[in-house]
Scaffold this motif. Structure first.
Motif, PDB file in Angstrom:
ATOM      1  N   PRO A  14       0.631  -1.081  -0.139  1.00 58.09           N
ATOM      2  CA  PRO A  14       0.137   0.076   0.139  1.00 58.09           C
ATOM      3  C   PRO A  14       0.817   1.251  -0.059  1.00 58.09           C
ATOM      4  O   PRO A  14       2.037   1.054   0.551  1.00 58.09           O
ATOM      5  CB  PRO A  14      -0.789  -0.124   1.067  1.00 58.09           C
ATOM      6  CG  PRO A  14      -0.178  -1.170   2.042  1.00 58.09           C
ATOM      7  CD  PRO A  14       0.977  -2.050   1.218  1.00 58.09           C
ATOM      8  N   ILE A  15       0.371   2.318  -0.493  1.00 55.72           N
ATOM      9  CA  ILE A  15       1.130   3.466  -0.578  1.00 55.72           C
ATOM     10  C   ILE A  15       0.568   4.448   0.458  1.00 55.72           C
ATOM     11  O   ILE A  15      -0.674   4.452   0.509  1.00 55.72           O
ATOM     12  CB  ILE A  15       1.010   4.272  -2.236  1.00 55.72           C
ATOM     13  CG1 ILE A  15       1.891   3.265  -3.118  1.00 55.72           C
ATOM     14  CG2 ILE A  15       1.459   5.346  -1.922  1.00 55.72           C
ATOM     15  CD1 ILE A  15       1.343   3.559  -4.763  1.00 55.72           C
ATOM     16  N   THR A  16       1.287   5.005   1.322  1.00 57.09           N
ATOM     17  CA  THR A  16       0.832   6.137   2.165  1.00 57.09           C
ATOM     18  C   THR A  16       1.440   7.379   1.932  1.00 57.09           C
ATOM     19  O   THR A  16       2.314   7.611   1.343  1.00 57.09           O
ATOM     20  CB  THR A  16       0.769   5.562   3.587  1.00 57.09           C
ATOM     21  OG1 THR A  16       2.583   5.483   3.736  1.00 57.09           O
ATOM     22  CG2 THR A  16       0.500   4.349   3.818  1.00 57.09           C
ATOM     23  N   PRO A  78      -2.552  21.685  -2.858  1.00 56.66           N
ATOM     24  CA  PRO A  78      -2.030  21.054  -4.523  1.00 56.66           C
ATOM     25  C   PRO A  78      -0.650  20.482  -4.079  1.00 56.66           C
ATOM     26  O   PRO A  78      -0.193  19.497  -4.804  1.00 56.66           O
ATOM     27  CB  PRO A  78      -1.819  22.595  -5.092  1.00 56.66           C
ATOM     28  CG  PRO A  78      -2.892  23.562  -4.710  1.00 56.66           C
ATOM     29  CD  PRO A  78      -3.043  22.905  -3.058  1.00 56.66           C
ATOM     30  N   ALA A  79       0.108  20.994  -3.318  1.00 55.53           N
ATOM     31  CA  ALA A  79       1.253  20.246  -3.056  1.00 55.53           C
ATOM     32  C   ALA A  79       1.137  18.824  -2.666  1.00 55.53           C
ATOM     33  O   ALA A  79       1.780  17.781  -3.147  1.00 55.53           O
ATOM     34  CB  ALA A  79       2.081  20.859  -1.889  1.00 55.53           C
ATOM     35  N   ASP A  80       0.124  18.341  -1.752  1.00 56.14           N
ATOM     36  CA  ASP A  80      -0.337  17.313  -1.423  1.00 56.14           C
ATOM     37  C   ASP A  80      -0.655  16.233  -2.836  1.00 56.14           C
ATOM     38  O   ASP A  80      -0.059  15.089  -2.736  1.00 56.14           O
ATOM     39  CB  ASP A  80      -1.181  16.853  -0.307  1.00 56.14           C
ATOM     40  CG  ASP A  80      -0.749  17.271   1.172  1.00 56.14           C
ATOM     41  OD1 ASP A  80       0.268  16.709   1.251  1.00 56.14           O
ATOM     42  OD2 ASP A  80      -1.503  17.857   1.968  1.00 56.14           O
ATOM     43  N   PHE A  81      -1.616  16.614  -3.522  1.00 57.26           N
ATOM     44  CA  PHE A  81      -1.746  16.178  -4.710  1.00 57.26           C
ATOM     45  C   PHE A  81      -1.047  15.962  -5.586  1.00 57.26           C
ATOM     46  O   PHE A  81      -0.978  14.573  -5.860  1.00 57.26           O
ATOM     47  CB  PHE A  81      -2.891  17.158  -5.497  1.00 57.26           C
ATOM     48  CG  PHE A  81      -3.289  16.755  -6.733  1.00 57.26           C
ATOM     49  CD1 PHE A  81      -4.433  15.573  -7.065  1.00 57.26           C
ATOM     50  CD2 PHE A  81      -2.893  17.312  -7.782  1.00 57.26           C
ATOM     51  CE1 PHE A  81      -4.522  15.184  -8.091  1.00 57.26           C
ATOM     52  CE2 PHE A  81      -3.139  16.770  -9.039  1.00 57.26           C
ATOM     53  CZ  PHE A  81      -4.243  15.684  -9.169  1.00 57.26           C
ATOM     54  N   HIS A  82       0.102  16.766  -5.776  1.00 59.98           N
ATOM     55  CA  HIS A  82       1.345  16.627  -6.886  1.00 59.98           C
ATOM     56  C   HIS A  82       2.117  15.197  -6.077  1.00 59.98           C
ATOM     57  O   HIS A  82       2.646  14.553  -6.727  1.00 59.98           O
ATOM     58  CB  HIS A  82       1.813  17.693  -6.916  1.00 59.98           C
ATOM     59  CG  HIS A  82       1.033  18.678  -8.037  1.00 59.98           C
ATOM     60  ND1 HIS A  82       0.798  18.203  -9.207  1.00 59.98           N
ATOM     61  CD2 HIS A  82       0.692  19.797  -7.721  1.00 59.98           C
ATOM     62  CE1 HIS A  82       0.219  19.376  -9.654  1.00 59.98           C
ATOM     63  NE2 HIS A  82       0.087  20.213  -8.810  1.00 59.98           N
ATOM     64  N   ALA A  83       2.170  15.153  -4.779  1.00 56.81           N
ATOM     65  CA  ALA A  83       3.143  14.536  -4.071  1.00 56.81           C
ATOM     66  C   ALA A  83       2.458  12.914  -4.399  1.00 56.81           C
ATOM     67  O   ALA A  83       3.024  11.973  -4.616  1.00 56.81           O
ATOM     68  CB  ALA A  83       3.311  14.837  -2.630  1.00 56.81           C
ATOM     69  N   ILE A  84       1.049  12.850  -4.136  1.00 59.79           N
ATOM     70  CA  ILE A  84       0.454  11.691  -4.098  1.00 59.79           C
ATOM     71  C   ILE A  84       0.402  11.101  -5.575  1.00 59.79           C
ATOM     72  O   ILE A  84       0.606   9.911  -5.815  1.00 59.79           O
ATOM     73  CB  ILE A  84      -1.058  11.915  -3.712  1.00 59.79           C
ATOM     74  CG1 ILE A  84      -0.898  12.204  -2.188  1.00 59.79           C
ATOM     75  CG2 ILE A  84      -1.939  10.686  -4.043  1.00 59.79           C
ATOM     76  CD1 ILE A  84      -2.384  12.606  -1.391  1.00 59.79           C
ATOM     77  N   LYS A  86       2.788  11.644  -7.810  1.00 63.11           N
ATOM     78  CA  LYS A  86       3.854  10.833  -7.958  1.00 63.11           C
ATOM     79  C   LYS A  86       4.028   9.794  -7.296  1.00 63.11           C
ATOM     80  O   LYS A  86       4.720   8.614  -8.072  1.00 63.11           O
ATOM     81  CB  LYS A  86       5.078  11.951  -7.452  1.00 63.11           C
ATOM     82  CG  LYS A  86       5.513  13.160  -8.309  1.00 63.11           C
ATOM     83  CD  LYS A  86       6.565  14.089  -7.814  1.00 63.11           C
ATOM     84  CE  LYS A  86       6.853  15.165  -8.789  1.00 63.11           C
ATOM     85  NZ  LYS A  86       7.787  16.085  -8.222  1.00 63.11           N
ATOM     86  N   LYS A  87       3.838   9.682  -6.285  1.00 58.26           N
ATOM     87  CA  LYS A  87       3.856   8.254  -5.437  1.00 58.26           C
ATOM     88  C   LYS A  87       2.973   7.046  -6.083  1.00 58.26           C
ATOM     89  O   LYS A  87       3.235   5.938  -6.168  1.00 58.26           O
ATOM     90  CB  LYS A  87       3.412   8.420  -4.014  1.00 58.26           C
ATOM     91  CG  LYS A  87       4.190   9.132  -3.152  1.00 58.26           C
ATOM     92  CD  LYS A  87       3.831   9.374  -1.605  1.00 58.26           C
ATOM     93  CE  LYS A  87       4.790   9.770  -0.823  1.00 58.26           C
ATOM     94  NZ  LYS A  87       4.119   9.941   0.693  1.00 58.26           N
TER      95      LYS A  87
END
Length: 104
Positions: A14-16, A78-84, A86-87
């Motif tokens: 799982p990805i967190t 937006p920073a969280d969205f972009h990091a997610i 990428k993950k």
């Protein structure tokens, strides 16, 4: 014992993501860490039927993957969205083979 393909290992884990700013859901619950399952084709099909636009469809699918409704996902930074994105990019790539709809 057979060695597992790295792509299969990544898909199995799982990805967190720990949010920079918690999301307070419509139900009043506070979400600080999101855990994402692998996407399913049904998620992509439902996204196309429910919302329009690449970012909205991606957010819809990500919401399905972590159990948050679309309206709660809209509260994400937006920073969280972009990091997610990428993950989760490796697991999302098999939903959009042509790459035209990929937000990354």
């Amino acid at each position: 014992m057979s060695k597992q393909d790295p792509a299969q290992e990544a898909a199995a884990a799982p990805i967190t993501h720990t949010l920079k700013k918690p999301i307070i859901g419509k139900d009043g619950r506070t979400h600080t860490v999101l855990t994402f399952r692998d996407p399913e084709m049904g998620d992509a099909i439902d996204a196309e039927e429910e919302v329009s636009g690449t970012v909205q469809e991606t957010m819809f699918v990500l919401g399905r993957m972590c159990g948050l409704p679309f309206e709660d996902m809209r509260r994400m930074l937006p920073a969280d969205f972009h990091a997610i994105v990428k993950k989760t990019d490796a697991s999302m790539g098999n939903l959009e083979e042509d790459g035209e709809n990929s937000p990354s």
